[in-house]
Design an enzyme around this catalytic site. Structure first.
Site, PDB file in Angstrom:
ATOM      1  CB  CYS A 140      -7.499   7.187   1.700  1.00 52.28           C
ATOM      2  SG  CYS A 140      -6.561   8.625   2.699  1.00 52.28           S
ATOM      3  CB  CYS A 143      -4.991   6.738   4.581  1.00 51.01           C
ATOM      4  SG  CYS A 143      -6.505   7.959   4.343  1.00 51.01           S
ATOM      5  CG  ASP A 144      -4.231   3.109   3.096  1.00 55.93           C
ATOM      6  OD1 ASP A 144      -3.911   3.151   4.108  1.00 55.93           O
ATOM      7  OD2 ASP A 144      -5.431   2.961   2.613  1.00 55.93           O
TER       8      ASP A 144
END
Ligand code: NAP
Length: 318
Positions: A140, A143-144
Site C-alpha cells: 500500500c 499507507c506507507d
C-alpha cells in the site's frame, strides 16, 4: 439463543456498504460484520477519479466513510468481527445461516450477503513474510509511501494498481523502479502513458523478483530481479518494495459451503449474478467478480444483492 437477524452482510467495502444502505432503507436493520479490513480495499486507495458523482475525485477512505454513515443513518448496525466458519443451511434449521466469528461469537441470519472482497497477492518469495509490517515490503503506497521520502523504491506489477502505486510514490521517492514480467504494461492506456512519461519512474521489463536483500537491521536494502528471457540477475538498490500483482478472493471461510471457481471466487447460480445455489445467500463485489473489480461495479452488485435479499425475505417469510 442468538437473535435471528433479517440479513447479515459479510464485509464493509463498497459492495457490503451499498448492500447495507439498500437493506437498511428497506427497514431490514442489517448487521454488517466488518471483517479484517473495515472499509475494504478502497481505504488503501489514494485518489478515486472514476466514481461517478465526484468530478474532482475523492479519496478511498472518505468514500467508504461516507457510505458507512449513510448506511448507519438508515439503521444499519456494525460488528467488528471476522467470520471464521459458516453453516449455511444446517440440517436442523435449513432456513438459518449460522456464522462463527473468529473470537467464538455466533451469528444467525435469515439472509446472508457475502461481500468479503479480495486481498493483494503476495510475491511468492521464500523470505517475504519477514519484510511485511514495517520492514520494507508492503502492498500500500498510500499507507506507507511517505516513509520512503528521498529514497529509491521498487513497485512490482504492470497493471493499473502497480501504475497507480508508482505514480503516487513519485511524490516521495527519488526513483521508482517498476518491475514487470513482460515488456508491455497491462494497465489502461492513460495510466501506462502517465507512468512511461514520468521522469522518476524506470521500468524494469521482462523481470520478476528473485530475492529481497536485507541490511543488518533486517530492513529491505535491495531487490534482485531475474530477467525471464535471459535468466540474468540484476540488483536494484531500494529501501521499499511495493507488491501490486493482483488479488486473491477472501473466501477461505466459505469454501465448501458455497460454490467457488478454481481461483476461489464465489460463483453465482443464475443470471442475476448475485444469487447463489443456497436460497437466501447472495454475493457481491470482488469476492465474486474478478473481471471488473471497480468500486462502482462492486457497489452495483451490492445494490443488486440487497434487492434480491429483500425480495427473497418478503417471499419466504411473508
Ligand atoms: P491486474 O490487472 O490483475 O494486474 C496484475 C499485474 O501483476 C499484471 O501486470 C501481472 O502481469 C502481474 N502479475 C501477476 N502475478 C504476478 C506474479 N506472480 N509475478 C509477477 N507479476 C505478476 O491487477 P491490478 O493492477 O490490481 O488491477 C485489478 C483491477 O482493478 C483491474 O481491472 C484494474 O483495471 C482495476 N484498477 C483500476 C484502477 C483505476 O482505474 N484507478 C486502479 C487500480 C486497479 P501480466 O500483465 O503479465 O499478467
Amino acid at each position: 439463543m442468538e437473535n435471528i437477524e433479517n440479513v447479515i452482510i459479510l464485509g464493509s467495502g463498497c459492495a457490503g456498504l451499498t448492500a447495507a444502505i439498500y437493506t437498511a432503507r428497506a427497514g431490514l436493520a442489517p448487521l454488517v460484520i466488518e471483517g479484517g479490513q473495515p472499509g475494504g480495499q478502497l481505504t488503501t486507495t489514494s485518489e478515486i477519479e472514476n466514481f461517478p458523482g465526484f468530478p474532482d475525485g475523492i479519496d478511498g477512505f472518505s468514500l467508504t466513510e461516507n457510505m458507512r454513515k449513510q448506511a448507519a443513518r438508515f439503521g444499519a448496525r456494525f460488528a467488528g468481527d471476522t467470520i471464521a466458519s459458516v453453516a449455511l443451511a444446517p440440517a436442523d434449521a435449513p432456513d438459518e445461516k449460522r456464522l462463527s466469528g473468529s473470537g467464538g461469537k455466533t451469528y444467525v441470519a435469515r439472509a446472508l450477503i457475502v461481500a468479503t472482497g479480495a486481498a493483494p497477492r503476495k510475491l511468492g518469495l521464500p523470505d517475504e513474510e519477514k519484510f511485511y509490517g514495517g520492514n520494507g515490503l508492503t502492498f500500500c503506497a498510500t499507507c506507507d509511501g511517505a516513509f520512503y521520502r528521498r529514497m529509491e523504491v521498487a513497485v512490482v506489477g504492470g497493471g493499473d494498481s502497480a501504475c497507480e502505486e508508482a505514480l503516487f510514490l513519485t511524490r516521495f521517492a527519488t526513483r521508482v523502479h517498476l518491475v514487470h514480467r513482460r515488456d508491455k504494461l497491462r494497465a489502461s492506456d492513460i495510466m501506462a502513458a502517465r507512468v512511461l512519461a514520468h521522469e522518476k519512474i524506470s521500468p524494469v521489463w521482462d523481470s520478476v523478483p528473485a530475492e529481497i536483500l536485507a541490511d543488518a537491521d533486517g530492513l529491505v536494502r535491495g531487490l534482485v530481479c531475474r530477467n525471464v528471457k535471459t535468466g540474468a540477475l540484476a540488483e536494484l538498490a531500494c529501501k521499499g518494495i511495493f507488491a501490486a500483482i493482483g488479488h486473491e478472493p477472501n473466501t477461505q471461510a466459505l469454501r465448501g459451503a458455497l460454490k467457488t471457481d478454481p481461483a476461489g471466487y464465489i460463483v453465482a447460480s443464475d443470471a442475476s449474478g448475485v444469487r447463489t445455489e443456497i436460497p437466501g445467500v447472495f454475493v457481491a463485489g470482488d469476492c465474486s467478480d474478478h473481471v471488473y473489480r471497480q468500486a462502482i461495479t462492486a457497489a452495483g452488485m451490492g445494490c443488486r444483492a440487497a434487492i434480491e435479499a429483500e425480495r427473497w425475505l418478503a417471499e419466504t417469510f411473508a
